[in-house]
Design a protein around this motif. Structure first.
Motif: not given
Length: 155
Positions: A56-65, A70-77, A102-111
Motif C-alpha cells: 500500500f501507499f499514500k499519494l499526498d496531493t498537498h505535499y508541496a504545501k 517539493c514544487p507546486t506541481d509535485g505529488l508526494g509519495l 497509474y499517475l500519468t493516467q489518473y494524476y495528469g495535473d502533476y509533473n
C-alpha cells in the motif's frame, strides 16, 4: 502482474495481511495506521499482484504545501510498503513502474513525484534509484526517525 488500485471497502480485510518487519515500521506505517488516514488530500492505494494485496501507499496531493523542497506541481509519495513476505522479489520495482503509469493516467495535473526515504533505509533508497528517482543534494531533517534523502522523478 502488479497493479495499483484506490483503496476501497473490499480491500480492508485483506489489507491486514500486509505486514512489515518490526525494524521497518519506523520507516513507514502498519496497515492499521494506514487506513486511519482521514485527510481528503491524501489518497490511499493498494498494490496488488494478480488478486493478492501485497502493499500500500499514500499519494499526498498537498505535499508541496507541507514541504518546501517539493514544487507546486509535485505529488508526494508516502508510506510505500511491500509486505515483508514479498520483499526481495523485485515487486517494489514493479510496483513503482505500475505506479508511474497509474499517475500519468489518473494524476495528469502533476509533473513530479517526490518522496523522502530514511538515510538508514538503504534497500528502499536503492529501489527508488533503480526506478529512476533522482536524489536531491540536500537532506530532509524533519523526519521522526532521523535524516532522510529527498528523491524525485518527473512524471
Amino acid at each position: 502482474m502488479v497493479s495499483i488500485e484506490t483503496l476501497n471497502q473490499t480491500h480492508l480485510n485483506r489489507l491486514a495481511n500486509v505486514t512489515l518487519a518490526s525494524e521497518q515500521l519506523k520507516f513507514a506505517c502498519s496497515a492499521k495506521e494506514f487506513i486511519q488516514e482521514v485527510d481528503p488530500a491524501v489518497h490511499l492505494h493498494v498494490i496488488k499482484q494478480d488478486d493478492e494485496i501485497i502493499g500500500f501507499f499514500k499519494l499526498d496531493t498537498h505535499y508541496a504545501k507541507h514541504y518546501d523542497f517539493c514544487p507546486t506541481d509535485g505529488l508526494g509519495l508516502r508510506s510505500f510498503v511491500i509486505d515483508e513476505k514479498q520483499q526481495g522479489n523485485g515487486l517494489g520495482k514493479q510496483a513503482i513502474a505500475a505506479l508511474l503509469k497509474y499517475l500519468t493516467q489518473y494524476y495528469g495535473d502533476y509533473n513530479w513525484l517526490y518522496l523522502t526515504v530514511n538515510c538508514k533505509n538503504d534497500i528502499a533508497q536503492r529501489c527508488y534509484q533503480k526506478s529512476g528517482f533522482i536524489e536531491a543534494e540536500s537532506l530532509y531533517l524533519g523526519g521522526p526517525a532521523g535524516p532522510q534523502h529527498i528523491m524525485y522523478k518527473a512524471l
